[in-house]
Design an enzyme around this catalytic site. Structure first.
Site, PDB file in Angstrom:
ATOM      1  N   ASP A   1      -6.525 -14.693   2.837  1.00 20.30           N
ATOM      2  CA  ASP A   1      -7.505 -13.589   3.148  1.00 20.30           C
ATOM      3  C   ASP A   1      -8.416 -12.878   1.946  1.00 20.30           C
ATOM      4  O   ASP A   1      -8.071 -12.862   0.809  1.00 20.30           O
ATOM      5  CB  ASP A   1      -6.946 -12.626   4.095  1.00 20.30           C
ATOM      6  CG  ASP A   1      -6.061 -11.749   3.354  1.00 20.30           C
ATOM      7  OD1 ASP A   1      -5.272 -12.057   2.400  1.00 20.30           O
ATOM      8  OD2 ASP A   1      -6.416 -10.451   3.281  1.00 20.30           O
ATOM      9  N   GLU A   2      -9.522 -12.548   2.404  1.00 16.42           N
ATOM     10  CA  GLU A   2     -10.233 -11.529   1.743  1.00 16.42           C
ATOM     11  C   GLU A   2     -10.527 -11.951   0.247  1.00 16.42           C
ATOM     12  O   GLU A   2     -10.127 -11.113  -0.491  1.00 16.42           O
ATOM     13  CB  GLU A   2     -10.114 -10.144   2.045  1.00 16.42           C
ATOM     14  CG  GLU A   2      -9.988  -9.768   3.422  1.00 16.42           C
ATOM     15  CD  GLU A   2      -9.550  -8.409   3.580  1.00 16.42           C
ATOM     16  OE1 GLU A   2     -10.114  -7.882   4.855  1.00 16.42           O
ATOM     17  OE2 GLU A   2      -8.604  -7.890   3.046  1.00 16.42           O
TER      18      GLU A   2
ATOM     19  N   THR B   1      -0.538  -0.445   5.661  1.00 17.10           N
ATOM     20  CA  THR B   1      -0.075   0.705   5.346  1.00 17.10           C
ATOM     21  C   THR B   1      -0.762   1.635   4.494  1.00 17.10           C
ATOM     22  O   THR B   1      -0.114   2.619   4.102  1.00 17.10           O
ATOM     23  CB  THR B   1       1.528   0.867   4.962  1.00 17.10           C
ATOM     24  OG1 THR B   1       1.662  -0.236   3.711  1.00 17.10           O
ATOM     25  CG2 THR B   1       2.492   0.169   5.959  1.00 17.10           C
ATOM     26  N   GLU B   2      -1.978   1.276   4.342  1.00 20.84           N
ATOM     27  CA  GLU B   2      -3.031   2.325   3.708  1.00 20.84           C
ATOM     28  C   GLU B   2      -2.783   3.879   4.098  1.00 20.84           C
ATOM     29  O   GLU B   2      -2.757   4.616   3.385  1.00 20.84           O
ATOM     30  CB  GLU B   2      -4.445   2.136   3.891  1.00 20.84           C
ATOM     31  CG  GLU B   2      -4.848   0.483   2.964  1.00 20.84           C
ATOM     32  CD  GLU B   2      -4.859  -0.693   4.197  1.00 20.84           C
ATOM     33  OE1 GLU B   2      -3.979  -0.721   5.031  1.00 20.84           O
ATOM     34  OE2 GLU B   2      -5.594  -1.545   3.931  1.00 20.84           O
TER      35      GLU B   2
ATOM     36  N   HIS C   1      -6.450 -10.386  -3.280  1.00 20.14           N
ATOM     37  CA  HIS C   1      -5.344  -9.180  -3.101  1.00 20.14           C
ATOM     38  C   HIS C   1      -4.109  -9.394  -4.089  1.00 20.14           C
ATOM     39  O   HIS C   1      -3.077  -9.395  -4.084  1.00 20.14           O
ATOM     40  CB  HIS C   1      -4.873  -9.423  -1.733  1.00 20.14           C
ATOM     41  CG  HIS C   1      -5.749  -8.837  -0.782  1.00 20.14           C
ATOM     42  ND1 HIS C   1      -5.891  -7.402  -0.426  1.00 20.14           N
ATOM     43  CD2 HIS C   1      -6.369  -9.262   0.299  1.00 20.14           C
ATOM     44  CE1 HIS C   1      -6.719  -7.388   0.407  1.00 20.14           C
ATOM     45  NE2 HIS C   1      -7.173  -8.552   0.969  1.00 20.14           N
TER      46      HIS C   1
ATOM     47  N   ASP D   1       0.110  -7.194  -3.120  1.00 26.71           N
ATOM     48  CA  ASP D   1      -1.093  -6.867  -2.739  1.00 26.71           C
ATOM     49  C   ASP D   1      -1.750  -6.136  -3.890  1.00 26.71           C
ATOM     50  O   ASP D   1      -1.086  -5.515  -5.076  1.00 26.71           O
ATOM     51  CB  ASP D   1      -1.332  -6.025  -1.470  1.00 26.71           C
ATOM     52  CG  ASP D   1      -2.477  -6.394  -0.746  1.00 26.71           C
ATOM     53  OD1 ASP D   1      -3.605  -6.264  -1.397  1.00 26.71           O
ATOM     54  OD2 ASP D   1      -2.538  -6.642   0.474  1.00 26.71           O
TER      55      ASP D   1
ATOM     56  N   ARG E   1       0.974  -1.078  -0.052  1.00 24.36           N
ATOM     57  CA  ARG E   1       0.132  -0.064   0.008  1.00 24.36           C
ATOM     58  C   ARG E   1       0.787   1.356   0.161  1.00 24.36           C
ATOM     59  O   ARG E   1       0.613   2.113  -0.527  1.00 24.36           O
ATOM     60  CB  ARG E   1      -1.091  -0.041   1.115  1.00 24.36           C
ATOM     61  CG  ARG E   1      -2.312  -0.882   0.952  1.00 24.36           C
ATOM     62  CD  ARG E   1      -2.121  -2.135   0.711  1.00 24.36           C
ATOM     63  NE  ARG E   1      -3.151  -2.968   0.535  1.00 24.36           N
ATOM     64  CZ  ARG E   1      -3.731  -3.608   1.550  1.00 24.36           C
ATOM     65  NH1 ARG E   1      -3.241  -3.721   2.738  1.00 24.36           N
ATOM     66  NH2 ARG E   1      -4.819  -4.376   1.298  1.00 24.36           N
TER      67      ARG E   1
ATOM     68  N   TYR F   1      -3.222  -4.846  15.621  1.00 19.85           N
ATOM     69  CA  TYR F   1      -3.660  -4.034  14.449  1.00 19.85           C
ATOM     70  C   TYR F   1      -3.107  -2.637  14.812  1.00 19.85           C
ATOM     71  O   TYR F   1      -3.813  -1.825  15.070  1.00 19.85           O
ATOM     72  CB  TYR F   1      -4.871  -4.135  13.603  1.00 19.85           C
ATOM     73  CG  TYR F   1      -5.019  -5.286  12.848  1.00 19.85           C
ATOM     74  CD1 TYR F   1      -4.577  -6.680  13.211  1.00 19.85           C
ATOM     75  CD2 TYR F   1      -5.427  -5.067  11.332  1.00 19.85           C
ATOM     76  CE1 TYR F   1      -4.816  -7.597  12.417  1.00 19.85           C
ATOM     77  CE2 TYR F   1      -5.109  -6.424  10.643  1.00 19.85           C
ATOM     78  CZ  TYR F   1      -5.084  -7.584  10.931  1.00 19.85           C
ATOM     79  OH  TYR F   1      -4.995  -8.583  10.326  1.00 19.85           O
TER      80      TYR F   1
ATOM     81  N   ASP G   1      -2.037  -0.522  12.783  1.00 22.95           N
ATOM     82  CA  ASP G   1      -2.634   0.552  11.798  1.00 22.95           C
ATOM     83  C   ASP G   1      -3.647   1.123  12.356  1.00 22.95           C
ATOM     84  O   ASP G   1      -4.431   2.136  12.020  1.00 22.95           O
ATOM     85  CB  ASP G   1      -2.954  -0.072  10.222  1.00 22.95           C
ATOM     86  CG  ASP G   1      -3.987  -1.142  10.273  1.00 22.95           C
ATOM     87  OD1 ASP G   1      -4.023  -1.986  11.250  1.00 22.95           O
ATOM     88  OD2 ASP G   1      -4.540  -1.306   9.378  1.00 22.95           O
TER      89      ASP G   1
HETATM   90  C1  TNX Z   1      -7.415  -6.511   6.382  1.00 24.12           C
HETATM   91  S1  TNX Z   1      -5.593  -8.452   7.885  1.00 24.12           S
HETATM   92  C2  TNX Z   1      -6.613  -7.020   5.518  1.00 24.12           C
HETATM   93  C3  TNX Z   1      -5.639  -6.198   4.926  1.00 24.12           C
HETATM   94  C4  TNX Z   1      -6.071  -4.499   5.384  1.00 24.12           C
HETATM   95  C5  TNX Z   1      -6.178  -4.447   6.824  1.00 24.12           C
HETATM   96  C6  TNX Z   1      -6.412  -3.044   7.540  1.00 24.12           C
HETATM   97  C7  TNX Z   1      -5.799  -9.131   6.523  1.00 24.12           C
HETATM   98  C8  TNX Z   1      -5.411 -10.503   6.314  1.00 24.12           C
HETATM   99  N1  TNX Z   1      -6.331  -8.244   5.460  1.00 24.12           N
HETATM  100  O1  TNX Z   1      -5.806  -6.176   3.399  1.00 24.12           O
HETATM  101  O2  TNX Z   1      -4.865  -3.968   4.853  1.00 24.12           O
HETATM  102  O3  TNX Z   1      -7.268  -5.114   7.082  1.00 24.12           O
HETATM  103  O4  TNX Z   1      -6.389  -3.035   8.862  1.00 24.12           O
END
Ligand code: TNX
Length: 522
Positions: free
Chosen positions: A318-319, A461-462, A256, A185, A156, A410, A412
């Site tokens: 993730d995600e 680091t957004e 990602h 990412d 980021r 976290y 951040d």
């Molecule tokens: C979730 S934690 C994410 C990241 C983001 C973060 C911001 C994780 C495995 N994925 O892609 O940067 O939240 O807190």
């Protein structure tokens, strides 16, 4: 009872103020004595086989205190610092003996000697004093957890190899031994892969970045990016090795991955041309589980494996929204063909297949807790972030887990009142909250608890545009986490921890390292 408390408090106070004992993480056992040992340029280090550690000490004393100690092969008449191997000690255990006429450090290997030297360095005056006096004490110490990690997202925002090395210095100073390097990412691919040059010629650069709070949806148009050459990666890994830190690279999959998709659109299920993502948040377009993509990832990982000697590789997981797989006839056919339940089954197939490949190359995988969905890969370690549940489930099924729950780990997130703090991701994770975290969930019995490998702080680091802001977000919270990870955090002694933190602030001031005072102003 009251008298006992008062007595303990006075003991603590007199010790911490007189002898300036501010070591973080707090060692397991400290027996203070009378007087001090004075370090000077006359002081030899009797290094024996621990040349690297002696040089480390020499460099730090020179840089911080302008004291030029010399490294010597044999015992000396002068009061000295003796680095001594003791094969009878346990891994990670060390003894440090400071007497008025000499210092001795004992450990099984160079790693333990190195820990002891970190303790020693922290016993030197933190402030402007150039009187290098070390309080007399006998210290016996070892950590509770074998994984004491810090993560850094370099996608980021990008941080140079030199900045990453400074980050590693901080890790070493607080006895962290794992560095999780989030190298890829949606917003940028940061590691040179020779077989796929577009990953960095195209994937490392975006045509703008999101600015301000997420909901505002504002963007600049400044081309932004950067990447590490393989030489730089090797250099950072070598540097980490000297600090006894294992480096765990993360190559995200199947989500990602927009930066890679922008460079090589054929690895996506969706046809078209794509841009490296400017917006933060979760990207819908993910990798397509074709043979072409698997070959692509294997080729990428072949190069990654050659650069990182540690046995673990983080594969993300993730995600990964499943819309693009739902809309893809290829994925739907594959689900049928493999007799999978749904898209989660397909993600599980994806990760299991990559695990098998990496296992065949002698590597083990770590993945974010989403890799549990649809069935966990047989040898995987789970990094539990959305909460503790993933870690609990992993431990109960005999898999190692690393605890990094979003509510406490976290960095951040805000550490003080958002009204007075610089823009951050959100959340509210105070120093005290970090300090009180206990990595072993109470849901686990003693044998399950052994699967809790340790804990880690995550630095996404957004909203962290430069390295001074990284420092601000990690300090002092990573100091709290270091004590949690070492196993010596004690919530009844939070005030004593705060005292020690303030001593470290003097050192940070002297060295120009940024930190947040939020814990002391509210
Ligand atoms: C979730 S934690 C994410 C990241 C983001 C973060 C911001 C994780 C495995 N994925 O892609 O940067 O939240 O807190």
């Amino acid at each position: 009872m009251r008298h006992l408390f008062l007595f303990l408090f006075l003991l603590l106070f007199s010790f911490s103020s007189k002898a300036q004992f501010s070591v973080i993480p707090k060692p397991l056992s400290v027996q203070p004595g009378e007087g001090t040992f004075t370090l000077s340029s006359e002081t030899p280090v009797i290094a024996g086989k621990f040349q690297n550690e002696a040089e480390y000490l020499q460099k730090h004393l020179q840089d911080e205190f302008q004291i030029a100690i010399h490294i010597s092969g044999k015992k000396s008449r002068h009061p000295s610092i003796l680095l001594q191997e003791n094969p009878n000690l346990q891994p990670n255990e060390y003894y440090l003996s400071v007497k008025q006429d000499g210092i001795a450090v004992y450990g099984k290997t160079s790693k333990e000697i190195f820990f002891a030297l970190q303790t020693l360095l922290q016993m030197l005056p933190a402030g402007a004093s150039r009187q290098a006096e070390i309080p007399v004490a006998q210290i016996h110490d070892y950590p509770k957890f074998g994984y004491r990690g810090m993560h850094l997202d370099v996608s980021r925002h990008f941080f140079t190899a030199d900045e990453v090395k400074r980050y590693l210095d901080y890790l070493a100073y607080f006895k962290f031994d794992k560095f999780h390097w989030h190298l890829t990412d949606d917003q940028g691919w940061r590691i040179e892969i020779k077989k796929y040059p577009k990953l960095t010629t195209a994937g490392a650069w975006r045509n703008g970045s999101q600015t301000g709070p997420y909901a505002d949806m504002k963007f600049d148009t400044i081309r932004y990016g950067g990447f590490y050459t393989q030489e730089e990666i090797l250099d950072v890994v070598r540097y980490a090795q000297k600090l006894h830190i294992d480096v765990i690279p993360e190559i995200e999959m199947p989500g990602h991955e927009m930066a890679a998709i922008a460079a090589y659109p054929e690895i996506s299920c969706t046809k078209g041309t794509f841009e490296v993502r400017k917006e933060w948040g979760v990207e819908e377009n993910i990798l397509c589980p074709t043979e072409y993509t698997f070959k692509f990832l294997e080729n990428v990982l072949d190069e990654v494996i050659r650069l990182f000697p540690y046995e673990y590789i983080h594969i993300g997981g993730d995600e990964a929204p499943k819309t693009s797989w739902k809309n893809s006839s290829f994925c739907q056919d594959l689900i049928q063909k493999l007799n999978l339940k749904d898209e989660h089954g397909l993600q599980s197939y994806f990760i299991k297949r990559m695990e098998k490949y990496l296992n065949s190359k002698g590597k083990k995988i770590i993945g974010w807790n989403e890799i549990l969905e649809g069935g966990l890969a047989p040898n995987a370690t789970v990094m539990s972030w959305t909460g503790e549940e993933g870690g609990i489930e992993a431990a109960k099924s005999g898999h190692k887990a690393i605890m990094t729950p979003v509510a406490t780990n976290y960095f951040d997130h805000y550490q003080g009142d958002p009204k007075t703090e610089p823009l951050a991701f959100g959340g509210y994770t105070t120093l005290q909250k970090v300090y009180q975290y206990q990595p072993v969930p109470k849901e686990l019995n003693a044998s399950e608890a052994q699967y809790i490998w340790g804990t880690q702080g995550n630095v996404w680091t957004e909203y962290i545009p430069d390295f001074p802001q990284v420092e601000y977000m990690i300090f002092p919270r990573m100091m709290a986490l270091s004590e949690v990870a070492w196993g010596t955090s004690d919530t009844r002694q939070y005030q004593y921890f705060l005292q020690r933190v303030q001593t470290h602030f003097k050192r940070f001031d002297r060295l120009g390292i940024r930190y947040s005072k939020a814990a002391f102003t509210q």
